[in-house]
Enzyme design. Structure first.
Site, PDB file in Angstrom:
ATOM      1  N   THR A 117       0.814  -1.220   0.000  1.00 49.41           N
ATOM      2  CA  THR A 117       0.000   0.000   0.000  1.00 49.41           C
ATOM      3  C   THR A 117       0.845   1.266   0.000  1.00 49.41           C
ATOM      4  O   THR A 117       0.418   2.294  -0.539  1.00 49.41           O
ATOM      5  CB  THR A 117      -0.983   0.039   1.191  1.00 49.41           C
ATOM      6  OG1 THR A 117      -0.266   0.136   2.425  1.00 49.41           O
ATOM      7  CG2 THR A 117      -1.871  -1.202   1.204  1.00 49.41           C
TER       8      THR A 117
ATOM      9  N   LEU B 264      -2.841   5.704  -0.737  1.00 45.93           N
ATOM     10  CA  LEU B 264      -4.220   5.223  -0.877  1.00 45.93           C
ATOM     11  C   LEU B 264      -4.323   3.767  -0.415  1.00 45.93           C
ATOM     12  O   LEU B 264      -4.688   2.868  -1.177  1.00 45.93           O
ATOM     13  CB  LEU B 264      -4.666   5.373  -2.330  1.00 45.93           C
ATOM     14  CG  LEU B 264      -4.682   6.829  -2.810  1.00 45.93           C
ATOM     15  CD1 LEU B 264      -4.717   6.898  -4.332  1.00 45.93           C
ATOM     16  CD2 LEU B 264      -5.857   7.574  -2.210  1.00 45.93           C
ATOM     17  N   HIS B 265      -4.027   3.552   0.867  1.00 46.96           N
ATOM     18  CA  HIS B 265      -3.995   2.202   1.422  1.00 46.96           C
ATOM     19  C   HIS B 265      -5.264   1.409   1.100  1.00 46.96           C
ATOM     20  O   HIS B 265      -5.206   0.306   0.537  1.00 46.96           O
ATOM     21  CB  HIS B 265      -3.849   2.268   2.956  1.00 46.96           C
ATOM     22  CG  HIS B 265      -2.646   2.977   3.446  1.00 46.96           C
ATOM     23  ND1 HIS B 265      -1.391   2.411   3.421  1.00 46.96           N
ATOM     24  CD2 HIS B 265      -2.500   4.206   3.999  1.00 46.96           C
ATOM     25  CE1 HIS B 265      -0.523   3.259   3.943  1.00 46.96           C
ATOM     26  NE2 HIS B 265      -1.172   4.358   4.301  1.00 46.96           N
ATOM     27  N   ASP B 266      -6.405   1.936   1.487  1.00 42.79           N
ATOM     28  CA  ASP B 266      -7.644   1.154   1.454  1.00 42.79           C
ATOM     29  C   ASP B 266      -8.216   0.974   0.059  1.00 42.79           C
ATOM     30  O   ASP B 266      -9.140   0.174  -0.139  1.00 42.79           O
ATOM     31  CB  ASP B 266      -8.695   1.803   2.363  1.00 42.79           C
ATOM     32  CG  ASP B 266      -8.363   1.660   3.838  1.00 42.79           C
ATOM     33  OD1 ASP B 266      -7.639   0.713   4.177  1.00 42.79           O
ATOM     34  OD2 ASP B 266      -8.818   2.495   4.637  1.00 42.79           O
TER      35      ASP B 266
END
Length: 312
Positions: free
Chosen positions: A194, A239-241
């Protein structure tokens, strides 16, 4: 790629969760059958409201949103206002959703979804795994009844809340260990991948250049987070998620490798560490976790931008 498959999104709706929800609503090949709120980036009161309001912003008030766990299985709740702001959306107040409130528990609603969709259902977990662990504890039979879980959390190396632990796993390590040892097929999008899924300042400015409700929300809600990431990403945004959402529709963007994963629940210094045998011939755990290790960043950014810019 999932073709018109059902997904359930479990989220602690902060700013990157909001981007993930907005992205999911623009992917035509997936059918969002439910959303559940959980503690994490901010309080449950905020995450529930934020999930509802972001879906309203996406014109998807038809998607039911359920109230989940307000805290971890064993310990006090931890939040991340330093990234997501006091309300979880960087201080942005969206118009309130007019959708009815769901009274059914998350476990009951998810169990019903599993019964309806079976192997067509994928659960996407974007926050602490408390809701999913509770589902497994209350209805252990579900472990073999649905397709699997795509989750954002953990790391093969390092952490972002301690030197060893990533925030979502650290927020409820006992719940995470229940999920990782459940035997359910898992795909883990940890910090290893991520942190590669970022937009540069220029890319983010191009994404939000238009004067639309979505562009304005993205620009304003992420201002605090982008300041947090300033030392490493110079005005860009991590933008991990978004990663597990994008992987459902565009799996070729990611490289994955099969591993066994334990979650450390005893260590004083290593609490919440996801211990992976990814690069070891010694398989100390049941290998049913696909761990994402790399992303084609340029293609990821281009595809994500096209999806988000399709809002008018």
């Amino acid at each position: 790629m999932l073709e018109n498959k059902a997904i359930w999104i479990d989220t602690d709706t902060g700013v990157d969760d909001a981007v993930a929800l907005l992205t999911a609503c623009r992917i035509e090949t997936i059918n969002i059958v439910g959303v559940s709120a959980v503690h994490g980036n901010t309080t449950l009161t905020n995450t529930l409201r934020n999930a509802r309001d972001v879906l309203a912003l996406a014109d998807r008030e038809d998607i039911p949103v359920y109230r989940g766990a307000s805290g971890p299985l064993m310990y006090a709740c931890k939040t991340a206002e330093y990234v997501h702001g006091d309300n979880g959306l960087g201080g942005v107040n969206l118009p309130p959703s007019s959708a009815p409130y769901m009274e059914e528990s998350v476990s009951q609603a998810l169990r019903r979804a599993v019964s309806k969709y079976g192997r067509q259902l994928v659960v996407v977990a974007l926050g602490p795994l408390t809701n999913i662990a509770r589902l497994i504890l209350e209805f252990p039979e579900v472990r073999s009844l649905f397709a699997g879980i795509y989750l954002m959390g953990g790391a093969v190396y390092g952490g972002n809340v301690t030197p060893c632990a990533e925030f979502n796993i650290y927020s409820d390590p006992q719940a995470a260990e229940i999920v990782f040892q459940s035997g359910i097929p898992l795909t883990m999008f940890g910090l290893d991948v991520t942190m590669q899924a970022y937009m540069t300042c220029e890319e983010f400015q191009q994404l939000t250049a238009s004067d639309t409700a979505i562009s304005n929300f993205l620009r304003e809600s992420t201002a605090l987070a982008r300041k947090y990431y300033e030392p490493d990403f110079a005005g860009g945004m991590v933008l991990h998620d978004v990663c597990p959402i994008m992987a459902l529709a565009y799996p070729d963007l990611f490289t994955t490798k099969l591993a066994g994963v334990f979650v450390e629940t005893q260590g004083q210094l290593t609490m919440g560490k996801t211990v992976c045998d990814l690069y070891s011939d010694y398989h100390f755990a049941d290998r049913h976790v696909m761990v994402a290790t790399d992303v084609l960043r340029a293609d990821f950014v281009r595809t994500l931008s096209e999806l988000l810019q399709s809002y008018v």
